[in-house]
Design a protein around this motif. Structure first.
Motif, PDB file in Angstrom:
ATOM      1  N   ILE A 103       0.823  -1.199  -0.047  1.00  0.00           N
ATOM      2  CA  ILE A 103      -0.105  -0.165   0.004  1.00  0.00           C
ATOM      3  C   ILE A 103       0.863   1.260  -0.044  1.00  0.00           C
ATOM      4  CG2 ILE A 103      -0.339   0.255   2.683  1.00  0.00           C
ATOM      5  CD1 ILE A 103      -2.989   1.102   2.155  1.00  0.00           C
ATOM      6  N   PHE A 104       0.536   2.172  -0.853  1.00  0.00           N
ATOM      7  CA  PHE A 104       1.100   3.725  -0.958  1.00  0.00           C
ATOM      8  C   PHE A 104       0.542   4.267   0.070  1.00  0.00           C
ATOM      9  CE2 PHE A 104       2.560   7.612  -2.617  1.00  0.00           C
ATOM     10  CZ  PHE A 104       4.075   7.294  -3.063  1.00  0.00           C
ATOM     11  N   ALA A 105       1.227   4.928   1.034  1.00  0.00           N
ATOM     12  CA  ALA A 105       0.617   5.844   2.107  1.00  0.00           C
ATOM     13  C   ALA A 105       0.008   6.988   1.577  1.00  0.00           C
ATOM     14  CB  ALA A 105       1.343   6.080   3.322  1.00  0.00           C
ATOM     15  N   ARG A 106      -1.002   7.653   1.840  1.00  0.00           N
ATOM     16  CA  ARG A 106      -1.557   8.803   1.423  1.00  0.00           C
ATOM     17  C   ARG A 106      -0.725   9.994   2.390  1.00  0.00           C
ATOM     18  NH1 ARG A 106      -6.030   8.914  -1.286  1.00  0.00           N
ATOM     19  NH2 ARG A 106      -7.556   7.211  -1.430  1.00  0.00           N
ATOM     20  N   ASN A 107      -0.586   9.536   3.610  1.00  0.00           N
ATOM     21  CA  ASN A 107       0.103  10.646   4.326  1.00  0.00           C
ATOM     22  C   ASN A 107       1.608  10.045   4.944  1.00  0.00           C
ATOM     23  OD1 ASN A 107      -2.079  12.400   4.478  1.00  0.00           O
ATOM     24  ND2 ASN A 107      -3.057  11.257   6.045  1.00  0.00           N
ATOM     25  N   GLN A 108       2.546  10.767   4.732  1.00  0.00           N
ATOM     26  CA  GLN A 108       4.029  10.053   4.669  1.00  0.00           C
ATOM     27  C   GLN A 108       4.854  10.930   5.577  1.00  0.00           C
ATOM     28  OE1 GLN A 108       5.635   9.509   0.645  1.00  0.00           O
ATOM     29  NE2 GLN A 108       3.583   8.287   0.137  1.00  0.00           N
ATOM     30  N   ASP A 109       4.816  11.842   5.729  1.00  0.00           N
ATOM     31  CA  ASP A 109       5.382  13.218   6.227  1.00  0.00           C
ATOM     32  C   ASP A 109       4.734  13.860   7.286  1.00  0.00           C
ATOM     33  OD1 ASP A 109       7.844  12.456   4.767  1.00  0.00           O
ATOM     34  OD2 ASP A 109       6.877  13.348   3.050  1.00  0.00           O
ATOM     35  N   GLU A 110       5.541  14.663   8.087  1.00  0.00           N
ATOM     36  CA  GLU A 110       4.876  15.278   9.031  1.00  0.00           C
ATOM     37  C   GLU A 110       3.988  16.537   8.562  1.00  0.00           C
ATOM     38  OE1 GLU A 110       5.812  13.461  12.377  1.00  0.00           O
ATOM     39  OE2 GLU A 110       4.721  15.226  12.456  1.00  0.00           O
ATOM     40  N   SER A 111       4.599  17.146   7.381  1.00  0.00           N
ATOM     41  CA  SER A 111       3.967  18.137   6.516  1.00  0.00           C
ATOM     42  C   SER A 111       2.603  17.869   6.013  1.00  0.00           C
ATOM     43  CB  SER A 111       5.100  18.580   5.384  1.00  0.00           C
ATOM     44  OG  SER A 111       5.250  17.511   4.479  1.00  0.00           O
ATOM     45  N   ASP A 112       2.613  16.269   5.873  1.00  0.00           N
ATOM     46  CA  ASP A 112       0.996  16.029   5.272  1.00  0.00           C
ATOM     47  C   ASP A 112       0.232  16.141   6.425  1.00  0.00           C
ATOM     48  OD1 ASP A 112       2.743  13.195   3.560  1.00  0.00           O
ATOM     49  OD2 ASP A 112       2.013  15.018   2.834  1.00  0.00           O
ATOM     50  N   ARG A 113       0.131  16.260   7.594  1.00  0.00           N
ATOM     51  CA  ARG A 113      -0.713  16.188   8.695  1.00  0.00           C
ATOM     52  C   ARG A 113      -1.442  17.517   8.886  1.00  0.00           C
ATOM     53  NH1 ARG A 113       2.958  12.047  12.405  1.00  0.00           N
ATOM     54  NH2 ARG A 113       2.938  10.301  10.729  1.00  0.00           N
TER      55      ARG A 113
END
Length: 235
Positions: free
Chosen positions: A225-235
């Motif tokens: 599964i390719f994650a939708r949210n990957q970095d702190e900046s995504d949150r």
């Protein structure tokens, strides 16, 4: 314009047979009987793709593959001995786009070449600014490159196509078989390990810690599964 293929193989009869068949299939060809002469041909004029035999008289094909990949993303299809899975895995780890075990059908080889070229040349319908963004990661479908923190990450044409297919299905579980179908456009045997090798190489390019991936997650028994949210900046 017809795509040009460089055949690097010391079996002159096989090279001549492949040249004849590929020309009938719409390609143009050149041949080199040694690894060094193949590298010289590439330096003189880069072809659109390379067919590279593992067994060469001066250097093995793995070394030639490594040298080619160090300087370009030129599509490479490696020819390996029948049943030598280790050869195939090593070739993929060094950056080959695909492999074919001897003996093989010239028709299958031509089909695989066309598939590689479709993946690496991309589609003219893709807009130049068509970029998928996942935090610090950018997947530029127009330029066919991947950037992490603005820095381009090395990747073969097959790996780029595989990553795009995963990113376009972010958040969805994709089995190995489904990923192979999406990326190769043909049904492959379920035990084919090439998909795992390519994903390992992609992780090495885009993950901060490939041993503990946050972008491409393995779901044991199900796939990836390719994650939708990957970095702190995504949150």
């Amino acid at each position: 314009m017809a795509a040009e293929v460089l055949i690097i193989d010391d079996d002159t009869r096989l090279a001549a047979m492949l040249s004849d068949y590929l020309r009938s299939a719409g390609f143009t060809t050149r041949s080199a009987a040694t690894g060094n002469s193949g590298l010289q041909e590439i330096a003189r004029k880069a072809p659109d793709a390379v067919i590279l035999d593992v067994m060469l008289p001066d250097h093995d094909g793995f070394e030639i593959c490594r040298r080619i990949r160090a300087g370009s993303g030129l599509p490479i299809l490696m020819l390996t001995a029948k049943g030598e899975e280790t050869d195939r895995i090593v070739g993929l780890e060094l950056g080959a786009d695909d492999y074919l075990a001897k003996p093989f059908s010239p028709r299958e080889l031509a089909a695989r070449l066309k598939a590689i070229l479709r993946r690496t040349q991309g589609s003219s319908s893709i807009a130049p600014m068509d970029i998928l963004r996942f935090g610090r990661l950018e997947i530029d479908r127009g330029q066919r490159c991947v950037r992490l923190d603005g820095n381009e990450r090395p990747m073969t044409g097959y790996q780029f196509a595989l990553l795009v297919n995963m990113a376009e299905n972010a958040g969805r579980v994709l089995s190995r078989e489904r990923l192979m179908e999406l990326t190769k456009g043909e049904e492959l045997e379920a035990f084919d390990r090439s998909i795992d090798v390519h994903i390992s190489r992609i992780r090495a390019a885009i993950e901060t810690d490939p041993k503990h991936p946050r972008r491409i997650i393995t779901l044991r028994g199900s796939g990836y599964i390719f994650a939708r949210n990957q970095d702190e900046s995504d949150r």
